[in-house]
Design a protein around this motif. Sequence first.
Motif, PDB file in Angstrom:
ATOM      1  N   GLN A  71      39.082  68.918  72.689  1.00  0.00           N
ATOM      2  CA  GLN A  71      38.102  68.809  71.533  1.00  0.00           C
ATOM      3  C   GLN A  71      38.227  67.888  70.802  1.00  0.00           C
ATOM      4  O   GLN A  71      38.896  67.903  69.576  1.00  0.00           O
ATOM      5  N   ILE A  73      37.788  65.494  67.402  1.00  0.00           N
ATOM      6  CA  ILE A  73      37.294  65.489  66.065  1.00  0.00           C
ATOM      7  C   ILE A  73      37.237  64.145  65.601  1.00  0.00           C
ATOM      8  O   ILE A  73      38.130  63.294  65.379  1.00  0.00           O
ATOM      9  N   ASP A 244      40.045  74.364  59.549  1.00  0.00           N
ATOM     10  CA  ASP A 244      39.591  75.072  60.763  1.00  0.00           C
ATOM     11  C   ASP A 244      39.996  74.342  61.973  1.00  0.00           C
ATOM     12  O   ASP A 244      40.019  74.692  63.241  1.00  0.00           O
ATOM     13  N   GLN A 245      40.249  72.933  61.905  1.00  0.00           N
ATOM     14  CA  GLN A 245      40.685  72.053  62.906  1.00  0.00           C
ATOM     15  C   GLN A 245      42.295  71.791  62.970  1.00  0.00           C
ATOM     16  O   GLN A 245      42.711  70.970  63.654  1.00  0.00           O
ATOM     17  N   SER A 318      31.250  79.661  75.001  1.00  0.00           N
ATOM     18  CA  SER A 318      30.001  79.307  74.089  1.00  0.00           C
ATOM     19  C   SER A 318      28.870  80.039  74.776  1.00  0.00           C
ATOM     20  O   SER A 318      28.766  80.419  76.121  1.00  0.00           O
ATOM     21  N   GLY A 350      32.594  80.300  66.229  1.00  0.00           N
ATOM     22  CA  GLY A 350      33.378  79.096  65.903  1.00  0.00           C
ATOM     23  C   GLY A 350      32.613  78.071  65.521  1.00  0.00           C
ATOM     24  O   GLY A 350      31.640  78.093  64.522  1.00  0.00           O
ATOM     25  N   ARG A 351      32.537  76.700  66.181  1.00  0.00           N
ATOM     26  CA  ARG A 351      31.814  75.594  65.919  1.00  0.00           C
ATOM     27  C   ARG A 351      30.433  75.979  66.424  1.00  0.00           C
ATOM     28  O   ARG A 351      30.136  76.382  67.530  1.00  0.00           O
ATOM     29  N   ASP A 352      29.589  75.269  65.691  1.00  0.00           N
ATOM     30  CA  ASP A 352      28.235  75.173  66.058  1.00  0.00           C
ATOM     31  C   ASP A 352      27.689  74.034  66.711  1.00  0.00           C
ATOM     32  O   ASP A 352      27.804  72.815  65.997  1.00  0.00           O
ATOM     33  N   GLU A 358      30.059  78.337  69.530  1.00  0.00           N
ATOM     34  CA  GLU A 358      31.323  78.874  70.005  1.00  0.00           C
ATOM     35  C   GLU A 358      31.753  80.032  69.698  1.00  0.00           C
ATOM     36  O   GLU A 358      31.287  80.524  68.556  1.00  0.00           O
TER      37      GLU A 358
END
Length: 401
Positions: A71, A73, A244-245, A318, A350-352, A358
Amino acid sequence: MTTSNRPAGSVSPSGLKTWSLRLLPVAALLVALIVGILPRVRARAAVRAQTQALAIPTVAVVNPELLSTAQPIDLPADVQPYQDVAIYARTSGYIGKWFSDIGTQVSAGQLLAVIEAPEVDAQLDQAKADAATALANYQIARTTAERWQELVKSNSVSRQEADQNTSAMKARDTTLIAARANVDRLSKLQAFEKVFAPFSGIVTDRSVDVGTLIDSGATGGTAKQLFHLVETDKLRVYVNVPQDQVRNAGIGTTAALTLPQWPGRTFTGVIARTTGAIDPTSRTLRVEVDVDNPDGAILPGAYASVRLNAKDAQPRLSIPVSALLFRPDGVQVATINAANRVAMQSVTLGRDFGTRIEISTGLDEHARVVANPNDAIAAGEFVSVAANTPPKATTQPKASP
């Protein structure tokens, strides 16, 4: 009298004709009923079947997809030199010579400037003379004390006088030690008249010229910076990682650095250290990425973009954003069980990713999720799954971009 020859029970032709004429309207009526009613019966059966089919909603079903454990970033970064120091004088005086201007690459221990400090030189000469005097006084005091100790053995002098001479010798020894310490102090102070580079780097500022008065600040004055030196062979790149990361950006995570002035070129580094605490204002963790810069292509103070090659400990799922239902109890998705009954599942987002989102918790990768549920869908409702719904496939984690 005439006698008939017909058998008993037989019908005459005229009787058959009469019965045929009587049954003809009945047959015509039956045919008319069949022709008029049968289509209506069929239409009613079709409507009934269609109504029953429409009473069971048809839904399209999708399966959650596994996200890649890799993932990345992408974050903005601040490039700083590995070492950054302002060089001040330790000795007051005047600049006699300087040897390095701004932009000069210097080595560790290289001479940058010479300070002329005649007062320090004179004080050192005086201290050396005082030390020589103290040494002479100590030597005579020691000789005297030794002689008096010999005379005490023969009772030629009193013990009191011998002890006094011994004490005088020790006092002279202490004076000698103090004088030598003063010489050592002034010698080191004189050594500071030469200003050397503490490490290899580039001079980014020169604040003095020949004849500039230098105040070391030792007597309460304001110290003046002579040079500014930065180390650029290795750089510290600071990145603020969102809260969050943080779990995916630990020490040892590799990073790729890109700069606008070097399109198409990537510099690699690794997270060497973190602050170990979340900033309460920005809710981010400040991490430091060490990047080698042997050719000096990256300039300290530059703006850069960093891609942290983070990895999730467990792959996430997802689903399409259209599958989400926002209910008073929270975010839910509608799933279909083996009996084609609806079950509502509460999920944590989670992430968009735009069209997909997610799912952190609340969903299994084998679940059948209604792709676009209506707001009236309820748990336990019987549904029909659309024939064009793709079957469940084993999804492998995607490769990181």
